[in-house]
Scaffold this active site. Structure first.
Site, PDB file in Angstrom:
ATOM      1  N   ASP A 159      10.098  34.316  67.809  1.00 41.02           N
ATOM      2  CA  ASP A 159      10.507  33.137  68.570  1.00 41.02           C
ATOM      3  C   ASP A 159      11.304  33.571  69.796  1.00 41.02           C
ATOM      4  OD1 ASP A 159      10.530  30.435  69.057  1.00 41.02           O
ATOM      5  OD2 ASP A 159      12.365  30.070  67.919  1.00 41.02           O
ATOM      6  N   GLU A 199      21.180  19.248  71.723  1.00 44.02           N
ATOM      7  CA  GLU A 199      21.400  18.966  73.144  1.00 44.02           C
ATOM      8  C   GLU A 199      21.578  17.466  73.388  1.00 44.02           C
ATOM      9  OE1 GLU A 199      17.789  21.601  73.618  1.00 44.02           O
ATOM     10  OE2 GLU A 199      18.503  21.499  75.677  1.00 44.02           O
TER      11      GLU A 199
HETATM   12 MN    MN Z   1      13.452  28.197  68.428  1.00 47.60          MN
END
Ligand code: MN
Length: 432
Positions: free
Chosen positions: A134, A381
Site C-alpha cells: 500500500d 480527514e
Molecule cells: Mn491505505
C-alpha cells in the site's frame, strides 16, 4: 481503436451502461451456484463466459491463448502474458460483441450459457495475490493526516522524493460484498499511561485505487521507469479498512500493522490498462519549489501520459438508512489526479532495489483525497481526527464506522468524445 469509440453492442444492456459498455470489457472471476470458478468479461448486466466461448471456438491465435488463460479460476497466468495478449483478447471480444458482428446470431443462440446474468453469479478475487503493497501517493491525504499530528510541518521531508509505501497483508484481501468484522486490538486512551485491549472504536475506510501487476521481474533486475506502465495489467477499487486507534498506538517506528491487516476490500472487475488508455493524461505539474523526481523516477512520456483522470466516490449506507429505504449518501468525490506519483513511478520505485514483483501482486495507491471538504477519502480527514461528526441526511451522525454501516466505493472515467466507463462497486458492511 478510434473508430470503435462510439460502437454499440448487440448486448443491449451494455449500451449506455454506466460501468460496462462495449468500450470497457473488464475481466473477473465468477461462479454459478455450485459451479467452479472461471474467468469472464463484464458486458452490460451480463458476464461473457470465456470457457463457453472457447468451447464454441470463438477465438483464434493470440486471442485464443489469452482467452484460455483468462478463463481459469484466477487470472495470474493471463496477467503474466502481458499487454500484447490482453490487446488481442480485447480486440477479439470487441469484434464478437459489436452490434455489427458477423457472428451475432450464432452468439445470441448460445443464450445464458454464453452471457450469464450478473445477478445469478458470485464474484471472487480475480487473482491469487502473492504480495500486497500500500502506497501513500495521495498528497492531500498525506497533508491532511500530517496536519492532525504536525500542524506546522504536515509532510515529512522524504515525501516529495520517495513514493512512500508499506507492505500490507495479502491473506485478508477480500472481494466486494465480504462483511468486515470489527477488529480487537491495543489502544491508548487519551491521557492514559498504559494501553487497553478491546474492539476498535475508530474504524475507518480509505478510498484507494488498486493496481494489478501483469508481467513481473526477476530478483535483482529492476523495472525501468520507461517500461514500468507495461507491467500493469489493470486496476480496481480498493478499500483499505483502518482501525485508527490501533494505528495511532502501533505505527511508530515501523508503520501500520494490525490496524490494517484485518481486511482490505477490492472491486471484482479488472479494468484493463487498454480500456483506460483514452483517460490517461499528463501528471499534474508539481508546485513551484518542489524537487524534481530523481532520475530513476523520471520519464518524459510518463509525465505526459502517466496520470489517470478517474472520478472516485465514497458512499455510506447505514443500517438505519437501509431500514428507512434511503439511498446511500455520498461522503466524498475525488479523483486519481490527486496522486503525487504516477503508477509507473510506483512500479519503478518498488523494484529499484531488485525486489521482485510477480503477476497478480497488488498495489494500493494510498487514500486519494482532494484538497477540499467533500473530497476527503477517509473519516479521519472528514471529522478532523474524530472531532467534527459528519451529519447524515436522516439525522444520524458519524465520527467513525458503526455496526451495520456499509461503505461503497465507485469510480468513473468521463471525457468529451469518449464513452464513459466505470469500475462497478467495492462494498463492505461492518459487523459488530
Ligand atoms: Mn491505505
Amino acid at each position: 481503436m478510434s473508430t470503435f469509440h462510439f460502437s454499440r453492442s448487440w448486448v443491449t444492456s451494455a449500451n449506455d451502461h454506466p460501468d460496462f459498455p462495449l468500450q470497457n470489457l473488464p475481466l473477473g472471476v465468477f461462479s454459478r451456484a455450485g459451479g467452479a470458478r472461471r474467468g469472464g468479461v463484464a458486458i452490460g448486466d451480463r458476464i461473457f463466459d470465456l470457457r463457453a466461448a472457447l468451447d464454441a471456438e470463438l477465438f483464434n491465435g493470440a486471442a485464443r491463448e489469452a482467452a484460455e488463460a483468462a478463463s481459469l479460476g484466477q487470472l495470474n497466468t493471463f496477467f503474466a502474458l502481458g499487454a500484447v495478449s490482453r490487446k488481442a483478447l480485447r480486440e477479439a471480444l470487441f469484434g464478437l460483441l459489436d452490434e455489427h458482428s458477423p457472428q451475432r446470431e450464432r452468439l445470441q443462440g448460445l443464450g445464458d450459457g454464453l452471457l450469464v446474468p450478473m445477478n445469478d453469479v458470485q464474484m471472487h478475487l480475480p487473482a491469487r495475490i502473492g504480495d500486497y503493497t500500500d502506497f501513500y501517493v495521495g498528497i492531500h491525504h498525506a497533508t491532511n493526516v500530517g496536519k492532525l499530528f504536525r500542524p506546522d510541518n504536515p509532510l515529512l521531508p522524504n515525501y516529495k522524493y520517495v513514493p512512500i509505501a508499506y507492505h500490507g497483508r495479502a491473506s485478508t484481501v477480500c472481494v466486494s460484498g465480504t462483511p468486515i468484522k470489527r477488529p480487537n486490538g491495543q489502544t491508548l486512551a487519551p491521557g492514559a499511561e498504559a494501553p487497553s485491549f478491546g474492539p476498535s472504536k475508530r474504524l475507518d475506510y480509505e478510498l484507494e485505487l488498486g493496481v494489478w501487476i501483469g508481467q513481473g521481474n526477476e530478483v535483482g533486475e529492476p523495472i525501468g521507469i520507461a517500461a514500468a506502465s507495461e507491467h500493469i495489467a489493470g486496476f480496481c477499487l480498493l478499500n483499505d479498512w483502518s482501525a485508527r486507534d490501533l494505528q495511532a498506538w502501533e505505527y511508530q517506528p515501523l508503520g501500520p500493522f494490525l490496524s490494517k491487516s484485518f481486511g482490505t476490500t477490492l472491486s471484482p472487475w479488472v479494468v484493463t490498462a487498454e480500456a483506460l488508455a483514452p483517460f490517461r493524461t499528463a501528471q499534474p505539474k508539481r508546485p513551484d519549489g518542489d524537487p524534481q523526481p530523481l532520475e530513476y523516477l523520471f520519464d518524459a512520456q510518463d509525465q505526459q501520459h502517466g496520470a489517470l483522470d478517474l472520478e472516485l466516490e465514497v458512499l455510506l449506507l447505514t443500517a438505519q438508512m437501509k431500514r428507512e429505504g434511503l439511498p446511500p449518501h455520498r461522503l466524498a468525490l475525488s479523483n486519481t489526479l490527486n496522486m503525487y506519483w504516477t503508477f509507473a513511478q510506483m512500479v519503478a520505485h518498488h523494484s529499484v532495489n531488485g525486489c521482485q514483483l510477480q503477476s497478480g501482486d497488488l498495489f494500493g495507491t494510498g487514500t486519494l483525497s482532494g484538497p477540499d471538504a467533500g473530497q476527503f477519502g477517509s473519516l479521519l480527514e472528514m471529522t478532523a481526527g474524530g472531532k467534527q461528526p459528519v451529519q447524515l441526511p436522516n439525522g444520524e451522525t458519524r465520527t467513525f464506522l458503526e455496526a451495520g454501516d456499509e461503505v461503497i466505493l465507485t469510480a468513473r472515467c468521463r471525457k468529451e468524445g469518449e464513452v464513459s466507463i466505470g469500475f462497478g462497486e467495492c462494498r463492505g458492511v461492518i459487523l459488530g
